[in-house]
Design a protein around this motif. Structure first.
Motif, PDB file in Angstrom:
ATOM      1  N   VAL A 137       0.785  -1.002   0.371  1.00  0.00           N
ATOM      2  CA  VAL A 137      -0.031  -0.294   0.009  1.00  0.00           C
ATOM      3  C   VAL A 137       0.794   1.222  -0.152  1.00  0.00           C
ATOM      4  O   VAL A 137       0.437   2.401  -0.537  1.00  0.00           O
ATOM      5  CB  VAL A 137      -1.043  -0.041   1.514  1.00  0.00           C
ATOM      6  CG1 VAL A 137      -2.081   1.162   1.449  1.00  0.00           C
ATOM      7  CG2 VAL A 137      -1.931  -0.771   1.012  1.00  0.00           C
ATOM      8  N   LEU A 138       1.912   0.786   0.844  1.00  0.00           N
ATOM      9  CA  LEU A 138       2.863   2.206   0.799  1.00  0.00           C
ATOM     10  C   LEU A 138       3.778   2.618   0.139  1.00  0.00           C
ATOM     11  O   LEU A 138       4.736   3.568  -0.490  1.00  0.00           O
ATOM     12  CB  LEU A 138       3.453   2.347   2.389  1.00  0.00           C
ATOM     13  CG  LEU A 138       1.991   2.545   3.979  1.00  0.00           C
ATOM     14  CD1 LEU A 138       3.118   3.074   4.893  1.00  0.00           C
ATOM     15  CD2 LEU A 138       1.819   4.133   3.361  1.00  0.00           C
ATOM     16  N   HIS A 139       4.089   1.511  -0.690  1.00  0.00           N
ATOM     17  CA  HIS A 139       5.138   1.515  -2.229  1.00  0.00           C
ATOM     18  C   HIS A 139       6.616   2.084  -1.252  1.00  0.00           C
ATOM     19  O   HIS A 139       6.748   2.205  -1.741  1.00  0.00           O
ATOM     20  CB  HIS A 139       5.248   1.888  -3.281  1.00  0.00           C
ATOM     21  CG  HIS A 139       2.971   1.945  -3.315  1.00  0.00           C
ATOM     22  ND1 HIS A 139       3.749   0.777  -4.443  1.00  0.00           N
ATOM     23  CD2 HIS A 139       2.870   2.009  -3.515  1.00  0.00           C
ATOM     24  CE1 HIS A 139       2.083   0.619  -4.594  1.00  0.00           C
ATOM     25  NE2 HIS A 139       1.348   1.232  -4.172  1.00  0.00           N
ATOM     26  N   ASP A 140       6.832   1.580   0.250  1.00  0.00           N
ATOM     27  CA  ASP A 140       8.271   1.482   0.953  1.00  0.00           C
ATOM     28  C   ASP A 140       9.112   0.920   0.136  1.00  0.00           C
ATOM     29  O   ASP A 140       9.124   0.116   0.986  1.00  0.00           O
ATOM     30  CB  ASP A 140       7.620   1.835   2.510  1.00  0.00           C
ATOM     31  CG  ASP A 140       9.122   2.757   3.279  1.00  0.00           C
ATOM     32  OD1 ASP A 140       9.777   3.048   2.718  1.00  0.00           O
ATOM     33  OD2 ASP A 140       8.824   2.272   4.637  1.00  0.00           O
ATOM     34  N   VAL A 141       9.883   1.347  -0.646  1.00  0.00           N
ATOM     35  CA  VAL A 141      10.773  -0.031  -0.767  1.00  0.00           C
ATOM     36  C   VAL A 141      11.773   0.944  -1.038  1.00  0.00           C
ATOM     37  O   VAL A 141      11.696   2.397  -2.015  1.00  0.00           O
ATOM     38  CB  VAL A 141       9.980  -0.454  -2.564  1.00  0.00           C
ATOM     39  CG1 VAL A 141       8.880  -1.044  -1.992  1.00  0.00           C
ATOM     40  CG2 VAL A 141       9.423   0.472  -3.580  1.00  0.00           C
ATOM     41  N   ALA A 142      13.130  -0.253  -1.708  1.00  0.00           N
ATOM     42  CA  ALA A 142      13.818   1.343  -2.182  1.00  0.00           C
ATOM     43  C   ALA A 142      14.841   0.398  -3.644  1.00  0.00           C
ATOM     44  O   ALA A 142      14.624  -1.750  -3.675  1.00  0.00           O
ATOM     45  CB  ALA A 142      15.237   1.294  -1.412  1.00  0.00           C
ATOM     46  N   PHE A 143      14.976   0.826  -4.699  1.00  0.00           N
ATOM     47  CA  PHE A 143      15.697   0.180  -5.233  1.00  0.00           C
ATOM     48  C   PHE A 143      17.599   0.381  -5.987  1.00  0.00           C
ATOM     49  O   PHE A 143      17.393   0.940  -5.439  1.00  0.00           O
ATOM     50  CB  PHE A 143      14.730   0.476  -6.685  1.00  0.00           C
ATOM     51  CG  PHE A 143      13.388  -0.494  -6.810  1.00  0.00           C
ATOM     52  CD1 PHE A 143      12.865  -1.411  -7.752  1.00  0.00           C
ATOM     53  CD2 PHE A 143      12.355  -0.158  -6.678  1.00  0.00           C
ATOM     54  CE1 PHE A 143      12.309  -2.057  -7.624  1.00  0.00           C
ATOM     55  CE2 PHE A 143      11.008  -0.369  -6.663  1.00  0.00           C
ATOM     56  CZ  PHE A 143      10.910  -1.437  -7.798  1.00  0.00           C
ATOM     57  N   ARG A 144      18.230  -0.627  -6.209  1.00  0.00           N
ATOM     58  CA  ARG A 144      19.532  -0.387  -7.082  1.00  0.00           C
ATOM     59  C   ARG A 144      19.635  -1.958  -8.385  1.00  0.00           C
ATOM     60  O   ARG A 144      18.947  -3.062  -8.673  1.00  0.00           O
ATOM     61  CB  ARG A 144      20.561  -0.635  -6.326  1.00  0.00           C
ATOM     62  CG  ARG A 144      19.889  -0.083  -4.743  1.00  0.00           C
ATOM     63  CD  ARG A 144      20.780   1.132  -5.139  1.00  0.00           C
ATOM     64  NE  ARG A 144      21.052   2.478  -3.747  1.00  0.00           N
ATOM     65  CZ  ARG A 144      19.819   2.847  -3.394  1.00  0.00           C
ATOM     66  NH1 ARG A 144      18.600   2.752  -4.062  1.00  0.00           N
ATOM     67  NH2 ARG A 144      20.286   3.723  -2.416  1.00  0.00           N
ATOM     68  N   LEU A 145      20.216  -0.982  -9.031  1.00  0.00           N
ATOM     69  CA  LEU A 145      20.738  -1.274 -10.333  1.00  0.00           C
ATOM     70  C   LEU A 145      21.601  -3.245  -9.317  1.00  0.00           C
ATOM     71  O   LEU A 145      23.004  -2.839  -9.079  1.00  0.00           O
ATOM     72  CB  LEU A 145      21.472  -1.037 -11.299  1.00  0.00           C
ATOM     73  CG  LEU A 145      20.653   0.471 -11.891  1.00  0.00           C
ATOM     74  CD1 LEU A 145      21.467   0.869 -13.323  1.00  0.00           C
ATOM     75  CD2 LEU A 145      19.347  -0.293 -12.200  1.00  0.00           C
TER      76      LEU A 145
END
Length: 727
Positions: free
Chosen positions: A147-155
């Motif tokens: 719901v909150l899309h509390d995420v982190a991305f890395r390549l």
């Protein structure tokens, strides 16, 4: 690490029966081969096979269906938890098999596994980005990710530092340290797990060409470790090669290879007319006005002269080989013209459109590249507006600055490239070069990025990009680059923007999450507007970065009032502190006995009477105290020029600028100095600001129109300083 063939067993079996996913058992077996902790489990075809199969396992058990038709088991009622023994497991399988979605699905069997001890729920995922390849995600489970899309991305590949930064980026990260009686999660185990998935030797790098999506959700992280409870693998459509690596580039060789483009000794022009004015005629005129001193050869099959210059029938008949050919003729004729040059052209810059950016133009674009390669020629464009290189006396816009600067720019938009040159010119930017790449059929942004990194004349790099065809090489070039700040303006972040990008240059821009990950992992700054792009480039052009002392503490000085208050808010939002001075600094400033109405806290709010004291030289004493006592990382002097209108007396601004120069010389390397000149929009003040801007730029001080712009520019400086400081 198991052999590649062993790792691919389950994938090969799935592909053999034309499946695009792994069942959970095969997925977990694959993870286990990479050292990823998974629960002990068995698989059974039906309820009757349970009794002997679970011997040696300890309940309670989780029971799940395995079906390529059911990706979300909980939504389909295909998962049951807490089965205590074999009898309960059989009942669970029977109940799951009776669910409507399960009855209509292709069932491969059932997975029965030991349940994990309670802990924090984490979601780890991965997608294959169209441009950059494998990209890993982490987020807290449940409502935080869904719901909150509390995420982190890395390549990928990620480093340990990347993994630590990803967890710190989560808004709910403090929950991992224990909350209201819940035990703290083992961060070390979670970091190790992220590396086993997305690190250099992890799943995504070893098998990245096979995996379209990966969903490990939930991962249970307790005090002692992290265990993957559920795993879903979606395979790529057909076998793909693993991500290519970027070979080490020889800087000197790159400079030698591209210098004939940036400083050509001979220029040929195709498309000028003897009877009308075309874009090629205009280019010749601008080159002559700009002072180009090399050989300038119009190419025309019939005319003897064009624009006062002798013409030549073809590229093969010019007096000397051509370093740079400006080609603006009909698209269908260009491959033949390039092929018939007989190897005498080093760079062909194709201005003409009608290639890969239009329907049916891909074949013609491929013919162009093939023709160029046959003759040892490199192609810039097609569908590209031009090249600006003051060191080579080469320009496509009119009245561009002739001074050779240190800012190198690459733009996929010709019109935007013109804006950057002209708007940047008035703001004080001076360029080592600006290249518009158009469709990038041959020479692309990464080639030119490598040149700018190797080029000793270029100190800061700016890119306007809609798409990078070789995203993996782009990422690796930025990651492994020497210390030169990079500013990126990315077009096509929204779905509407991506549609516009496709129609503009034949590009399909990637997901903005990948670009934000790119920025977090490399020494580049993302901006959203052309103005912010120029603002950041201006700061990097003038300010000497200090990785060992990243910019945080800022002092504001000027005639602001409420403007200073709003500015302090803007700086705080950019991660910059405008904190009140300590007692020692305030006592020293008070001792100056400044005119009434002057506030010597930070911000230093100085009314016009204070700024006019001693014709503005009072700033010398103020700056010395601030530099020696408050130890700022940056000082921003802001002046509302309208406040001086009709006041009479001395105009102190020149002396204020000189005070800025003096304090920088007296305290070298102590703090960045930035000036903000505010006006009310009147022509008189606009002209006065132009005068003062030139004075400040002439002594190496960047100037901004508003305090918010200065705040964002210093934020960009701080980000690069921090990243270099972490290396």
């Amino acid at each position: 690490m198991p052999a590649a063939a062993e790792l691919l067993d389950g994938i090969a079996a799935a592909r053999a029966v034309q499946r695009r996913s792994l069942n959970e058992a095969d997925g977990k077996r694959l993870l286990a081969r990479f050292g990823v902790p998974v629960p002990r489990f068995v698989t059974v075809p039906d309820a009757q096979a349970v009794a002997g199969a679970i011997n040696g396992l300890r309940g309670p058990f989780a029971v799940k269906v395995m079906s390529q038709d059911i990706l979300h088991k909980s939504d389909a009622g295909a998962l049951m938890l807490g089965a205590r023994d074999a009898h309960a497991v059989r009942d669970a399988i029977a109940a799951i098999g009776s669910r409507p979605q399960v009855r209509g699905a292709r069932v491969d069997g059932y997975l029965v596994e030991e349940m994990c001890a309670p802990g924090s729920e984490i979601a780890i995922g991965a997608v294959r980005d169209r441009q950059f390849g494998p990209m890993i995600m982490v987020g807290l489970g449940g409502v935080f990710v869904e719901v909150l899309h509390d995420v982190a991305f890395r390549l990928c590949p990620i480093t340990e530092r990347d993994a630590v930064a990803m967890l710190a980026e989560l808004r709910g990260a403090k929950l991992l340290d224990g909350y209201r009686g819940q035990k703290a999660a083992n961060r070390r185990a979670l970091i190790d797990l992220l590396l086993k998935i997305g690190g250099a030797d992890g799943v995504l790098m070893k098998l990245g060409g096979e995996i379209e999506e990966l969903d490990l959700n939930p991962v249970i992280v307790g005090e002692r470790g992290a265990t993957v409870v559920d795993a879903r693998f979606i395979l790529t459509e057909g076998e793909m090669k693993p991500p290519a690596t970027n070979p080490a580039a020889n800087g000197a060789a790159i400079v030698d290879r591209f210098m004939p483009l940036f400083a050509p000794r001979t220029v040929a022009v195709l498309g000028a007319s003897a009877t009308s004015t075309t874009i090629a005629n205009t280019f010749i005129r601008r080159m002559k006005e700009f002072g180009y001193a090399g050989g300038l050869y119009p190419i025309h099959p019939k005319a003897a002269q064009l624009e006062g210059l002798r013409c030549y029938p073809s590229l093969a008949e010019t007096p000397d080989p051509v370093d740079y050919a400006y080609i603006a003729i009909g698209a269908p004729a260009i491959p033949g013209v390039v092929r018939n040059a007989k190897g005498r052209v080093r760079f062909a810059h194709v201005i003409s459109s009608g290639f890969g950016e239009v329907a049916g133009g891909d074949d013609l674009q491929a013919q162009l590249v093939d023709a160029a390669r046959a003759g040892g020629c490199r192609v810039l464009g097609p569908n590209s507006l031009g090249l600006y290189s003051p060191r080579g006396q080469l320009t496509f816009p009119a009245n561009a600055p002739r001074e050779v600067g240190t800012v190198g720019v690459i733009s996929q938009s010709g019109g935007l490239g013109t804006d950057i040159i002209k708007r940047g010119q008035w703001r004080g930017l001076r360029f080592s070069g600006l290249v518009t790449v158009g469709n990038s059929a041959d020479i692309g942004p990464v080639d030119l990025l490598e040149f700018y990194f190797a080029d000793p004349q270029t100190k800061v790099i700016g890119l306007y990009l809609e798409d990078v065809k070789d995203g993996r090489r782009f990422f690796e070039t930025l990651r492994d680059a020497p210390r030169k700040p990079v500013v990126i303006l990315h077009g096509g972040r929204s779905s509407q923007g991506r549609i516009a990008a496709a129609s503009h240059t034949g590009a399909m821009a990637g997901d903005d999450r990948a670009w934000r990950a790119l920025s977090a992992q490399t020494a580049c700054v993302l901006v959203d507007t052309v103005d912010a792009f120029i603002d950041a480039l201006l700061a990097f052009q003038f300010l000497a970065l200090r990785p060992a002392q990243s910019t945080r503490r800022v002092v504001l000085f000027g005639n602001g009032g409420g403007t200073s208050v709003l500015a302090a808010d803007a700086f705080a939002e950019c991660g910059l502190d405008v904190q009140p001075f300590g007692r020692e600094t305030i006592e020293q400033l008070d001792a100056l006995n400044l005119p009434p109405g002057t506030s010597v806290a930070n911000p230093i709010d100085a009314p016009v009477a204070t700024l006019q004291e001693d014709e503005g030289r009072v700033a010398n004493r103020i700056f010395d105290i601030v530099y020696e006592s408050a130890l700022p990382d940056a000082l921003v002097m802001h002046i509302n020029l309208a406040a001086f209108v009709g006041r009479g007396g001395a105009d102190p601004v020149d002396n204020l600028i000189q005070a800025a120069v003096r304090v920088q010389k007296s305290h070298p390397g102590r703090a960045h100095f930035v000036i903000v000149l505010r006006v009310d929009g009147s022509p008189e003040l606009d002209e006065r600001r132009r005068h003062y801007r030139q004075l400040a730029l002439g002594v190496g001080i960047p100037v901004y129109d508003e305090l918010v712009e200065a705040a964002h520019a210093l934020r960009a400086v701080r980000l690069i300083e921090q990243r270099w400081g972490e290396e």
